[in-house]
Design an enzyme around this catalytic site. Sequence first.
Site, PDB file in Angstrom:
ATOM      1  N   ASN A 147      52.462 -17.340   7.390  1.00  0.00           N
ATOM      2  CA  ASN A 147      52.463 -16.425   6.244  1.00  0.00           C
ATOM      3  C   ASN A 147      51.392 -15.343   6.367  1.00  0.00           C
ATOM      4  O   ASN A 147      51.017 -14.723   5.376  1.00  0.00           O
ATOM      5  CB  ASN A 147      52.337 -17.194   4.917  1.00  0.00           C
ATOM      6  CG  ASN A 147      51.134 -18.124   4.891  1.00  0.00           C
ATOM      7  OD1 ASN A 147      50.265 -18.039   5.745  1.00  0.00           O
ATOM      8  ND2 ASN A 147      51.072 -19.002   3.904  1.00  0.00           N
ATOM      9  N   ARG A 285      39.945 -16.965   0.431  1.00  0.00           N
ATOM     10  CA  ARG A 285      39.666 -18.151  -0.373  1.00  0.00           C
ATOM     11  C   ARG A 285      38.672 -17.769  -1.462  1.00  0.00           C
ATOM     12  O   ARG A 285      37.693 -17.062  -1.201  1.00  0.00           O
ATOM     13  CB  ARG A 285      39.074 -19.291   0.474  1.00  0.00           C
ATOM     14  CG  ARG A 285      40.088 -20.029   1.343  1.00  0.00           C
ATOM     15  CD  ARG A 285      41.158 -20.765   0.524  1.00  0.00           C
ATOM     16  NE  ARG A 285      42.138 -21.428   1.366  1.00  0.00           N
ATOM     17  CZ  ARG A 285      43.331 -20.928   1.695  1.00  0.00           C
ATOM     18  NH1 ARG A 285      43.719 -19.745   1.246  1.00  0.00           N
ATOM     19  NH2 ARG A 285      44.172 -21.632   2.438  1.00  0.00           N
ATOM     20  N   GLN A 314      41.454 -24.691  -7.464  1.00  0.00           N
ATOM     21  CA  GLN A 314      42.839 -24.370  -7.811  1.00  0.00           C
ATOM     22  C   GLN A 314      43.545 -25.629  -8.281  1.00  0.00           C
ATOM     23  O   GLN A 314      43.466 -26.627  -7.572  1.00  0.00           O
ATOM     24  CB  GLN A 314      43.557 -23.742  -6.611  1.00  0.00           C
ATOM     25  CG  GLN A 314      43.035 -22.339  -6.335  1.00  0.00           C
ATOM     26  CD  GLN A 314      43.819 -21.589  -5.277  1.00  0.00           C
ATOM     27  OE1 GLN A 314      43.484 -20.459  -4.983  1.00  0.00           O
ATOM     28  NE2 GLN A 314      44.826 -22.173  -4.705  1.00  0.00           N
ATOM     29  N   HIS A 333      47.774 -18.220  -6.894  1.00  0.00           N
ATOM     30  CA  HIS A 333      47.801 -18.165  -5.428  1.00  0.00           C
ATOM     31  C   HIS A 333      49.253 -18.045  -4.925  1.00  0.00           C
ATOM     32  O   HIS A 333      49.931 -19.048  -4.720  1.00  0.00           O
ATOM     33  CB  HIS A 333      47.144 -19.438  -4.878  1.00  0.00           C
ATOM     34  CG  HIS A 333      46.832 -19.387  -3.427  1.00  0.00           C
ATOM     35  ND1 HIS A 333      45.970 -20.258  -2.821  1.00  0.00           N
ATOM     36  CD2 HIS A 333      47.270 -18.575  -2.440  1.00  0.00           C
ATOM     37  CE1 HIS A 333      45.896 -19.990  -1.534  1.00  0.00           C
ATOM     38  NE2 HIS A 333      46.688 -18.975  -1.276  1.00  0.00           N
TER      39      HIS A 333
HETATM   40  P1  NDP Z   1      43.144 -16.242  11.849  1.00  0.00           P
HETATM   41  O1  NDP Z   1      42.615 -17.514  12.382  1.00  0.00           O
HETATM   42  O2  NDP Z   1      44.113 -15.469  12.676  1.00  0.00           O
HETATM   43  O3  NDP Z   1      41.953 -15.251  11.516  1.00  0.00           O
HETATM   44  C1  NDP Z   1      40.762 -15.662  10.962  1.00  0.00           C
HETATM   45  C2  NDP Z   1      39.683 -14.724  11.462  1.00  0.00           C
HETATM   46  O4  NDP Z   1      38.488 -14.973  10.719  1.00  0.00           O
HETATM   47  C3  NDP Z   1      39.351 -14.919  12.929  1.00  0.00           C
HETATM   48  O5  NDP Z   1      39.390 -13.658  13.574  1.00  0.00           O
HETATM   49  C4  NDP Z   1      37.943 -15.478  12.862  1.00  0.00           C
HETATM   50  O6  NDP Z   1      37.138 -15.104  13.899  1.00  0.00           O
HETATM   51  C5  NDP Z   1      37.416 -14.814  11.619  1.00  0.00           C
HETATM   52  N1  NDP Z   1      36.183 -15.432  11.128  1.00  0.00           N
HETATM   53  C6  NDP Z   1      35.887 -16.744  11.013  1.00  0.00           C
HETATM   54  N2  NDP Z   1      34.642 -16.896  10.536  1.00  0.00           N
HETATM   55  C7  NDP Z   1      34.139 -15.652  10.357  1.00  0.00           C
HETATM   56  C8  NDP Z   1      32.896 -15.159   9.913  1.00  0.00           C
HETATM   57  N3  NDP Z   1      31.908 -15.995   9.566  1.00  0.00           N
HETATM   58  N4  NDP Z   1      32.716 -13.825   9.845  1.00  0.00           N
HETATM   59  C9  NDP Z   1      33.702 -12.971  10.231  1.00  0.00           C
HETATM   60  N5  NDP Z   1      34.917 -13.387  10.673  1.00  0.00           N
HETATM   61  C10 NDP Z   1      35.125 -14.714  10.737  1.00  0.00           C
HETATM   62  O7  NDP Z   1      43.763 -16.580  10.427  1.00  0.00           O
HETATM   63  P2  NDP Z   1      44.681 -15.694   9.471  1.00  0.00           P
HETATM   64  O8  NDP Z   1      44.268 -14.275   9.611  1.00  0.00           O
HETATM   65  O9  NDP Z   1      46.099 -16.046   9.642  1.00  0.00           O
HETATM   66  O10 NDP Z   1      44.213 -16.283   8.050  1.00  0.00           O
HETATM   67  C11 NDP Z   1      42.869 -16.119   7.606  1.00  0.00           C
HETATM   68  C12 NDP Z   1      42.638 -16.883   6.312  1.00  0.00           C
HETATM   69  O11 NDP Z   1      43.398 -16.307   5.263  1.00  0.00           O
HETATM   70  C13 NDP Z   1      43.082 -18.352   6.322  1.00  0.00           C
HETATM   71  O12 NDP Z   1      42.125 -19.179   6.932  1.00  0.00           O
HETATM   72  C14 NDP Z   1      43.256 -18.636   4.860  1.00  0.00           C
HETATM   73  O13 NDP Z   1      42.021 -19.024   4.285  1.00  0.00           O
HETATM   74  C15 NDP Z   1      43.665 -17.285   4.281  1.00  0.00           C
HETATM   75  N6  NDP Z   1      45.094 -17.267   3.947  1.00  0.00           N
HETATM   76  C16 NDP Z   1      45.460 -17.058   2.633  1.00  0.00           C
HETATM   77  C17 NDP Z   1      46.781 -17.107   2.266  1.00  0.00           C
HETATM   78  C18 NDP Z   1      47.202 -16.827   0.857  1.00  0.00           C
HETATM   79  O14 NDP Z   1      48.310 -17.200   0.461  1.00  0.00           O
HETATM   80  N7  NDP Z   1      46.394 -16.176   0.043  1.00  0.00           N
HETATM   81  C19 NDP Z   1      47.850 -17.426   3.233  1.00  0.00           C
HETATM   82  C20 NDP Z   1      47.366 -17.505   4.604  1.00  0.00           C
HETATM   83  C21 NDP Z   1      46.041 -17.475   4.925  1.00  0.00           C
HETATM   84  P3  NDP Z   1      37.243 -15.659  15.389  1.00  0.00           P
HETATM   85  O15 NDP Z   1      38.525 -16.418  15.516  1.00  0.00           O
HETATM   86  O16 NDP Z   1      37.191 -14.379  16.161  1.00  0.00           O
HETATM   87  O17 NDP Z   1      36.071 -16.534  15.560  1.00  0.00           O
END
Ligand code: NDP
Length: 400
Positions: A147, A285, A314, A333
Amino acid sequence: MAKVLCVLYDDPVDGYPPSYARDQIPAIERYYDGQTTPTPQAIDFTPGELLGCVSGELGLRSFLEDRGHALVVTADKDGPESVFERELADAEVVISQPFWPAYLTAERIASAPELKLALTAGIGSDHVDLQAAIERGITVAEVTYCNSISVAEHVVMMILALVRNYIPSHEWVVRGGWNIADCVSRSYDLEGMQVGTVAAGRIGSAVLRRLKPFEVGLHYTDRHRLPAEVEQELGVSFHDDVESLVQACDVITINAPLHPETEHMFDEQLIAKMKRGAYLINTARGKICDRDAVARACESGQLAGYAGDVWFPQPAPRDHPWRSMPHHGMTPHTSGTSLSAQARYAAGVREILECFFDGRPIREEYLIVDGGQLAGAGAHSYSAGDATGGSDEAARFTRT
Ligand code: NDP
């Protein structure tokens, strides 16, 4: 025979199934980076159906029961008297959606000696105490990418809704008014603004790609830098830290997972470093932001608007300040649980369960914790630890 305990949100108030607005959804076979959408051996639902609520059962019942497993589905997830706590004692698999999370705290994990797999029907497994899962050797898996585009679309919508003052203008029409001056006295063009994302993973980079044609300045910060050619293609500037990012931007969108490094990242101090009148969009989140600091910043005008769909806990209790603070565009959400997204994550859950019961490896990109350590997508994007503290507050929610 295994017991699978599945926590889903309530059915629609007018009953199940709803009448659907459309007859079909587009079939998506691959994501932007080439990863295939879920590939279960079969599905027992029609894509486009409401699968994420209790009666939808993620389309899993016949698949599980034909194999001799027991499926328990409930929305009653909070508090010691809940069905979830009662059924957890002998469950081998727990399935939960981030939209209506079954918080798997260390205490709950300790009360579930049979638990082997905590499966997130969606993305984001912060509702599980990952440290406790690591220590107990429980596998935590989610349906990576299922998603991400749903959320990216939602982020773009919310940025435009806030900057252009869409929601209050819509409300004037519903109230029978024609108050143009009231509508536009907080309405701006996005063109020319500086927009930054905290994290440029699957969602964050999809937001950047979608915003490029809006002729804005694009910025990001992340733990790992994007390849130089991607930065160049998008025309996006990298910032070493979030402080530098927020000082440069008019609009910030948060797209990082919740883990100990990001919990309460947007506190009073960081929000004070943002430009006065910046917009903050959080679909990642709720706990990445300090609840009261956000409400105060909306009151004072430090933030011109706050929007998103994620809260902590939530469901959010009735008196959660984000329900009533000014200039917000909050929803429950929902961004990652469109009917289109549900078809993908229900298929992904089925794929993971087929692998689990057949003793085949779960796709590496779906793993968050495995073999007593962070693994797969979890090893890349999370840090070990626990972000579930305070989740028992969810029991304060009362249905309308
Ligand atoms: P990804 O794993 O593709 O991306 C997450 C990114 O966050 C990675 O690039 C990671 O960095 C980066 N990251 C982690 N920690 C840090 C930090 N301390 N500072 C800066 N960047 C950081 O996941 P998605 O993009 O698919 O999803 C991200 C989040 O969105 C999910 O974990 C979830 O919490 C939320 N989400 C919400 C939804 C909703 O319905 N509202 C649905 C889907 C997701 P790197 O990997 O480079 O270390």
